[in-house]
Scaffold this motif. Structure first.
Motif, PDB file in Angstrom:
ATOM      1  N   LEU A  99       0.841  -1.203   0.000  1.00  0.00           N
ATOM      2  CA  LEU A  99       0.000   0.000   0.000  1.00  0.00           C
ATOM      3  C   LEU A  99       0.872   1.248   0.000  1.00  0.00           C
ATOM      4  O   LEU A  99       1.014   1.906  -1.001  1.00  0.00           O
ATOM      5  CB  LEU A  99      -0.977  -0.019   1.179  1.00  0.00           C
ATOM      6  CG  LEU A  99      -2.062   1.051   1.160  1.00  0.00           C
ATOM      7  CD1 LEU A  99      -2.905   0.977  -0.083  1.00  0.00           C
ATOM      8  CD2 LEU A  99      -2.928   0.930   2.407  1.00  0.00           C
ATOM      9  N   ARG A 100       1.435   1.610   1.144  1.00  0.00           N
ATOM     10  CA  ARG A 100       2.450   2.666   1.258  1.00  0.00           C
ATOM     11  C   ARG A 100       3.331   2.272   2.431  1.00  0.00           C
ATOM     12  O   ARG A 100       2.875   1.577   3.337  1.00  0.00           O
ATOM     13  CB  ARG A 100       1.829   4.040   1.599  1.00  0.00           C
ATOM     14  CG  ARG A 100       1.005   4.707   0.523  1.00  0.00           C
ATOM     15  CD  ARG A 100       0.482   6.065   1.020  1.00  0.00           C
ATOM     16  NE  ARG A 100      -0.153   5.970   2.328  1.00  0.00           N
ATOM     17  CZ  ARG A 100      -1.390   5.545   2.551  1.00  0.00           C
ATOM     18  NH1 ARG A 100      -2.154   5.175   1.556  1.00  0.00           N
ATOM     19  NH2 ARG A 100      -1.874   5.471   3.786  1.00  0.00           N
ATOM     20  N   THR A 108      -8.136   7.294   5.191  1.00  0.00           N
ATOM     21  CA  THR A 108      -7.230   6.928   6.285  1.00  0.00           C
ATOM     22  C   THR A 108      -6.263   5.818   5.893  1.00  0.00           C
ATOM     23  O   THR A 108      -5.077   5.898   6.180  1.00  0.00           O
ATOM     24  CB  THR A 108      -8.029   6.476   7.523  1.00  0.00           C
ATOM     25  OG1 THR A 108      -8.984   5.487   7.123  1.00  0.00           O
ATOM     26  CG2 THR A 108      -8.736   7.643   8.171  1.00  0.00           C
ATOM     27  N   LEU A 109      -6.768   4.788   5.229  1.00  0.00           N
ATOM     28  CA  LEU A 109      -5.904   3.658   4.874  1.00  0.00           C
ATOM     29  C   LEU A 109      -5.433   3.720   3.418  1.00  0.00           C
ATOM     30  O   LEU A 109      -4.241   3.668   3.138  1.00  0.00           O
ATOM     31  CB  LEU A 109      -6.640   2.331   5.118  1.00  0.00           C
ATOM     32  CG  LEU A 109      -5.883   1.077   4.651  1.00  0.00           C
ATOM     33  CD1 LEU A 109      -4.617   0.869   5.476  1.00  0.00           C
ATOM     34  CD2 LEU A 109      -6.759  -0.167   4.732  1.00  0.00           C
ATOM     35  N   LEU A 110      -6.395   3.856   2.484  1.00  0.00           N
ATOM     36  CA  LEU A 110      -6.047   3.712   1.064  1.00  0.00           C
ATOM     37  C   LEU A 110      -5.242   4.887   0.527  1.00  0.00           C
ATOM     38  O   LEU A 110      -4.484   4.735  -0.425  1.00  0.00           O
ATOM     39  CB  LEU A 110      -7.318   3.511   0.233  1.00  0.00           C
ATOM     40  CG  LEU A 110      -8.162   2.286   0.604  1.00  0.00           C
ATOM     41  CD1 LEU A 110      -9.371   2.183  -0.305  1.00  0.00           C
ATOM     42  CD2 LEU A 110      -7.325   1.009   0.542  1.00  0.00           C
ATOM     43  N   SER A 111      -5.392   6.066   1.137  1.00  0.00           N
ATOM     44  CA  SER A 111      -4.583   7.208   0.706  1.00  0.00           C
ATOM     45  C   SER A 111      -3.970   7.880   1.919  1.00  0.00           C
ATOM     46  O   SER A 111      -4.449   7.704   3.044  1.00  0.00           O
ATOM     47  CB  SER A 111      -5.439   8.221  -0.058  1.00  0.00           C
ATOM     48  OG  SER A 111      -6.232   8.968   0.854  1.00  0.00           O
ATOM     49  N   ASN A 112      -2.901   8.617   1.690  1.00  0.00           N
ATOM     50  CA  ASN A 112      -2.314   9.462   2.726  1.00  0.00           C
ATOM     51  C   ASN A 112      -2.631  10.905   2.350  1.00  0.00           C
ATOM     52  O   ASN A 112      -2.048  11.434   1.405  1.00  0.00           O
ATOM     53  CB  ASN A 112      -0.805   9.233   2.794  1.00  0.00           C
ATOM     54  CG  ASN A 112      -0.136  10.165   3.796  1.00  0.00           C
ATOM     55  OD1 ASN A 112      -0.765  11.069   4.343  1.00  0.00           O
ATOM     56  ND2 ASN A 112       1.137   9.932   4.046  1.00  0.00           N
ATOM     57  N   VAL A 170      -1.794  13.637   3.273  1.00  0.00           N
ATOM     58  CA  VAL A 170      -0.687  14.604   3.253  1.00  0.00           C
ATOM     59  C   VAL A 170      -0.127  14.743   1.831  1.00  0.00           C
ATOM     60  O   VAL A 170       0.271  15.823   1.412  1.00  0.00           O
ATOM     61  CB  VAL A 170       0.434  14.163   4.224  1.00  0.00           C
ATOM     62  CG1 VAL A 170       1.642  15.090   4.125  1.00  0.00           C
ATOM     63  CG2 VAL A 170      -0.090  14.129   5.653  1.00  0.00           C
ATOM     64  N   ILE A 171      -0.115  13.654   1.081  1.00  0.00           N
ATOM     65  CA  ILE A 171       0.506  13.692  -0.244  1.00  0.00           C
ATOM     66  C   ILE A 171      -0.415  13.236  -1.371  1.00  0.00           C
ATOM     67  O   ILE A 171      -0.070  13.382  -2.532  1.00  0.00           O
ATOM     68  CB  ILE A 171       1.787  12.808  -0.285  1.00  0.00           C
ATOM     69  CG1 ILE A 171       1.510  11.409   0.276  1.00  0.00           C
ATOM     70  CG2 ILE A 171       2.932  13.474   0.443  1.00  0.00           C
ATOM     71  CD1 ILE A 171       2.624  10.411   0.025  1.00  0.00           C
ATOM     72  N   LYS A 208      -2.831   4.781  -8.214  1.00  0.00           N
ATOM     73  CA  LYS A 208      -3.279   3.397  -8.046  1.00  0.00           C
ATOM     74  C   LYS A 208      -4.782   3.358  -7.868  1.00  0.00           C
ATOM     75  O   LYS A 208      -5.417   4.352  -7.513  1.00  0.00           O
ATOM     76  CB  LYS A 208      -2.556   2.722  -6.884  1.00  0.00           C
ATOM     77  CG  LYS A 208      -2.553   3.464  -5.589  1.00  0.00           C
ATOM     78  CD  LYS A 208      -1.557   2.808  -4.628  1.00  0.00           C
ATOM     79  CE  LYS A 208      -0.949   3.843  -3.697  1.00  0.00           C
ATOM     80  NZ  LYS A 208       0.203   3.414  -2.972  1.00  0.00           N
ATOM     81  N   LYS A 218       0.438   1.451  10.871  1.00  0.00           N
ATOM     82  CA  LYS A 218      -0.195   2.416  11.779  1.00  0.00           C
ATOM     83  C   LYS A 218      -1.477   1.873  12.394  1.00  0.00           C
ATOM     84  O   LYS A 218      -1.943   2.381  13.400  1.00  0.00           O
ATOM     85  CB  LYS A 218      -0.435   3.749  11.080  1.00  0.00           C
ATOM     86  CG  LYS A 218      -1.666   3.811  10.209  1.00  0.00           C
ATOM     87  CD  LYS A 218      -1.990   5.247   9.809  1.00  0.00           C
ATOM     88  CE  LYS A 218      -2.805   5.250   8.535  1.00  0.00           C
ATOM     89  NZ  LYS A 218      -3.306   6.533   8.126  1.00  0.00           N
ATOM     90  N   PHE A 219      -2.038   0.828  11.803  1.00  0.00           N
ATOM     91  CA  PHE A 219      -3.251   0.235  12.368  1.00  0.00           C
ATOM     92  C   PHE A 219      -2.950  -0.983  13.257  1.00  0.00           C
ATOM     93  O   PHE A 219      -3.867  -1.661  13.699  1.00  0.00           O
ATOM     94  CB  PHE A 219      -4.226  -0.148  11.250  1.00  0.00           C
ATOM     95  CG  PHE A 219      -4.769   1.043  10.516  1.00  0.00           C
ATOM     96  CD1 PHE A 219      -5.717   1.864  11.111  1.00  0.00           C
ATOM     97  CD2 PHE A 219      -4.305   1.369   9.251  1.00  0.00           C
ATOM     98  CE1 PHE A 219      -6.211   2.988  10.448  1.00  0.00           C
ATOM     99  CE2 PHE A 219      -4.798   2.487   8.581  1.00  0.00           C
ATOM    100  CZ  PHE A 219      -5.746   3.290   9.183  1.00  0.00           C
ATOM    101  N   GLU A 233       2.924   8.483   8.909  1.00  0.00           N
ATOM    102  CA  GLU A 233       1.613   7.902   8.597  1.00  0.00           C
ATOM    103  C   GLU A 233       0.678   8.001   9.805  1.00  0.00           C
ATOM    104  O   GLU A 233      -0.524   8.163   9.655  1.00  0.00           O
ATOM    105  CB  GLU A 233       1.757   6.432   8.167  1.00  0.00           C
ATOM    106  CG  GLU A 233       2.211   6.237   6.716  1.00  0.00           C
ATOM    107  CD  GLU A 233       1.096   6.471   5.698  1.00  0.00           C
ATOM    108  OE1 GLU A 233      -0.089   6.460   6.085  1.00  0.00           O
ATOM    109  OE2 GLU A 233       1.409   6.682   4.509  1.00  0.00           O
TER     110      GLU A 233
END
Lengths: 230, 81
Positions: free
Chosen positions: A58-59, B65-69, B71-72, B41, A65-66, A95
């Motif tokens: 994912l990143r 929250t999960l699939l994207s950040n 901040v960027i 993506k 973080k979870f 994150e």
């Protein structure tokens, strides 16, 4: 009482053993924490080590973080617990919003692994107090997604408040904005750094022992804050 | 089965070295007139049952929250019946 420093292992962490060893060489007791732990086992500080938590799917740092232990860690970090995130640990800290900004793909797209010269810019954080401001240190760097980015306002804020703790010297290895290698939160207890101080703590295996300063700084600040006795 | 498509891309102001590398390849393949390439993506969620507002709100929350950040990255959510 010896300071107890937790080192969190996520699936895919690589440098947890080196981080624990650095803690012990600095005079602390290392405590292994697991990503699924529901509490922090009363440690006095925490290191988030380098590696590829959850495969970096994912990143980088996004799934970590979870992890159950992170919920406790975020509360504790906001409450003043000293936390050092190294490389992937730095990514987990951004994150988790304990630190601002994000780490992105190196601008040249290559994974880079070399000994990197840094200048210490702040010695008031819990993890840098044993350094002189302006000190030049040499520690290993190894990352593919180490480019530090944040919006201009955040970058100005970090600069204005003296929260850049270290900057790359010489060629910028990854396109980090303003050559930033590491930052701290406003309180100075949470620090993230992309290069690896825990790999430069012994002459036999590191280019220098310059990295040890991060860990002795922690012990010093815990003693000074009366958290533990010398 | 309805699908929810979450597309995530770097914000315009964030450097996208992967997109830039693709842009370079396009030129070498003889495709001219492409000014820029941005790589992102896409997540395709196949949903059991109907997509109601509650489900959509939940997915928007997870996208943020999960699939994207945030901040960027920016994201969009699209429902395909």
């Amino acid at each position: 009482m010896t300071p107890r420093v937790g080192v969190i292992t996520f699936p895919g962490s690589l440098d947890d053993k080196d981080a624990a060893r650095a803690v012990r060489l600095a005079g602390g007791e290392s405590v292994s924490l697991w990503h699924a732990d529901a509490n922090l086992h009363s440690v006095d500080a925490v290191v988030l080590p380098g590696g590829f938590s959850y495969g970096d799917y994912l990143r980088c740092g996004a799934i970590a973080k979870f992890a159950p232990v992170m919920e406790k860690l975020v509360d504790a970090g906001n409450g003043g617990l000293p936390i050092l995130g190294i490389c992937n640990g730095f990514q987990v800290l951004t994150e988790s919003h304990l630190l601002p900004g994000a780490l992105t793909r190196n601008d040249h797209l290559h994974f880079i692994c070399r000994d990197q010269k840094l200048r210490i810019e702040n010695n008031s954080s819990a993890w840098t107090s044993d350094f002189e401001v302006g000190a030049e240190i040499l520690i290993p760097l190894k990352n593919g997604e180490g480019g530090y980015v944040a919006d201009e306002k955040t970058l100005d804020e970090l600069e204005g408040e003296g929260r850049v703790i270290a900057r790359y010297l010489g060629l910028n290895p990854n396109g980090s904005r303003r050559d930033i290698a590491g930052i701290t939160n406003a309180r100075g207890n949470v620090v993230g750094i992309m290069p690896h101080p825990e790999h430069a703590v012994e002459k036999l295996t590191g280019p220098t022992t310059d990295g040890l300063g991060f860990f002795t700084s922690l012990i010093t600040s815990l003693v000074n804050n009366g958290k533990v006795s010398a | 089965m309805p699908k929810i498509i979450v597309s995530v891309a770097l914000k315009p102001e964030i450097l996208d070295p992967q997109g830039r590398a693709v842009l370079g390849a396009l030129g070498r393949l003889g495709l001219s007139g492409v000014a820029d390439v941005r790589q992102g993506k896409q997540f395709v969620l196949s949903i059991d049952g109907d997509v109601d507002d509650a489900k959509l709100a939940q997915i928007n929350e997870i996208a943020a929250t999960l699939l994207s950040n945030p901040v960027i990255e920016d994201f969009t959510v699209e429902v395909r019946p």
